[in-house]
Write an enzyme that holds these catalytic residues in place. Structure first.
Site, mmCIF file in Angstrom:
data_model
loop_
_atom_site.group_PDB
_atom_site.id
_atom_site.type_symbol
_atom_site.label_atom_id
_atom_site.label_comp_id
_atom_site.label_asym_id
_atom_site.label_seq_id
_atom_site.Cartn_x
_atom_site.Cartn_y
_atom_site.Cartn_z
ATOM 1 C CB CYS A 176 -0.876 -0.006 1.386
ATOM 2 S SG CYS A 176 0.180 0.353 2.946
ATOM 3 C CG ASP A 177 4.595 0.930 2.492
ATOM 4 O OD1 ASP A 177 3.159 0.712 2.608
ATOM 5 O OD2 ASP A 177 5.021 0.976 2.834
ATOM 6 C CB ALA A 178 3.648 1.146 -4.133
ATOM 7 C CG PHE B 31 2.717 8.826 -0.477
ATOM 8 C CD1 PHE B 31 2.127 10.128 0.251
ATOM 9 C CD2 PHE B 31 4.446 8.835 -0.163
ATOM 10 C CE1 PHE B 31 2.745 11.309 0.186
ATOM 11 C CE2 PHE B 31 5.434 10.115 -0.149
ATOM 12 C CZ PHE B 31 3.906 11.313 0.197
#
Length: 370
Positions: free
Chosen positions: A158-160, A162
């Site tokens: 999920c960081d991707a 951003f």
């Protein structure tokens, strides 16, 4: 309930009441943003959370710093912050970081586009355009499942969301070429279909956390969802609010915002495991900063009801400011990780500063700053 638990509970509610009572003045927002920005520049290569050497200037950690720092640069009274940021791009010939497909190594592209907007120098964005064109014409065929071969060539954590999607959206906006938007939409939807929990309206960090429990609760990492929430805002800022693409992101944003309002802690922060605040009482400022950024933005845009959401922003911002040291260091930033963990008052990270500066940019507007 033992004495220790009673004391912690009373302390928590007392701090919450104190935070609620604190007024927010635009001038004070500017002052604390400047203190934090200046401290971070002075300590740019500092080792404050256990890593053995400074992060590479083009690493995602610093890329996230630049996302917030360039917002502060636009608010500051002189161009010294822009000049500092421009020097980083010039030193590295406006290149993205080393891995062609990896979202983390695209993050610095957000800075390059913003500097292009200020200086109108095509050289600042040409390498990013060239690399993204290559990715479009040679798209990764890898699985979104965790730890499959070359899996992080796509956005399967999920960081991707951003790190890379806002760069694609910015390129679409400044070039008018819809191919950038179309590619980003396809990949973002694939990631969301895979990682978004429709019951909780939150994102798993990656597939490896699905089906796991932590003290009986699903594991939704605070900063991980913060990355997503801030990423949604940074993408929507580049799109026409009447477009179908904007409305897609807005739907996710509203669901997350409503959930975040329900699970904010009495002290004003969000627990490192979002559904497990009883087990993670320690403040954490990077995830909280991203949430304050996103919620304040929504109020400023007229998307979120001010009467409903402003108290959460006020409480959260006051909590964040309470963790800034006298010399300007933002404490309680969870070190690099992928899951709920620990944070300490004397440990910080550059991405925490970036998140804080992003939050301040919207809090300042919310409370009347021009």
């Amino acid at each position: 309930m033992n004495r220790s638990t009673i004391f912690k509970t009373l302390t928590c509610f007392a701090f919450a009441a104190f935070s609620q009572a604190q007024d927010i003045e635009p001038k004070e927002v500017l002052e604390v943003m400047e203190e934090v920005a200046d401290w971070q520049i002075e300590n740019y290569e500092g080792l404050y959370s256990g890593h053995s050497k400074p992060h590479h200037p083009l690493d995602w950690t610093n890329g996230a710093l630049y996302v917030g720092m360039v917002k502060w640069a636009a608010m500051a009274e002189d161009d010294k912050y822009y000049e500092w940021l421009k020097g980083i791009g010039e030193k590295h010939d406006w290149q993205l970081h080393r891995r062609k497909y990896h979202a983390d190594d695209h993050t610095v592209g957000q800075l390059y586009v913003e500097l292009y907007r200020k200086y109108n120098d095509p050289d600042m964005i040409e390498p990013t355009k060239e690399q993204f064109n290559y990715i479009m014409y040679h798209p990764a065929q890898t699985s979104l499942q965790w730890k499959t071969p070359y899996h992080q060539s796509r956005w399967n954590w999920c960081d991707a969301l951003f790190m890379s999607p806002p760069v694609w959206a910015k390129l679409y906006n400044i070039t008018g070429e819809k191919k950038y938007l179309d590619f980003m939409m396809d990949e973002f939807k694939a990631t969301t279909d895979f990682l978004f929990d429709k019951m909780e309206n939150l994102y798993y960090r990656d597939e490896s956390y699905m089906g796991k429990l932590d003290n009986g609760t699903k594991i939704f990492w605070s900063r991980g969802n913060g990355w997503v929430f801030a990423g949604l805002v940074n993408v929507m800022n580049e799109l026409d609010p009447n477009s179908k693409e904007y409305k897609y992101f807005l739907k996710i944003y509203k669901k997350m915002a409503a959930k975040l309002l329900k699970i904010q802690t009495p002290a004003g922060h969000w627990a490192m495991s979002l559904l497990g605040q009883d087990y993670y009482p320690t403040p954490e400022t990077s995830g909280t900063s991203f949430y304050i950024y996103g919620l304040a933005w929504g109020i400023n845009q007229g998307i979120l009801d001010k009467a409903t959401y402003a108290p959460a922003v006020k409480k959260g911002w006051n909590a964040l400011v309470g963790h800034v040291t006298d010399d300007g260091m933002l404490g309680y930033v969870q070190p690099i990780g992928a899951a709920p963990g620990k944070a300490w008052p004397n440990k910080t990270e550059v991405y925490g500063t970036g998140a804080f500066l992003s939050a301040g940019s919207e809090v300042y507007k919310l409370y009347g700053g021009k």
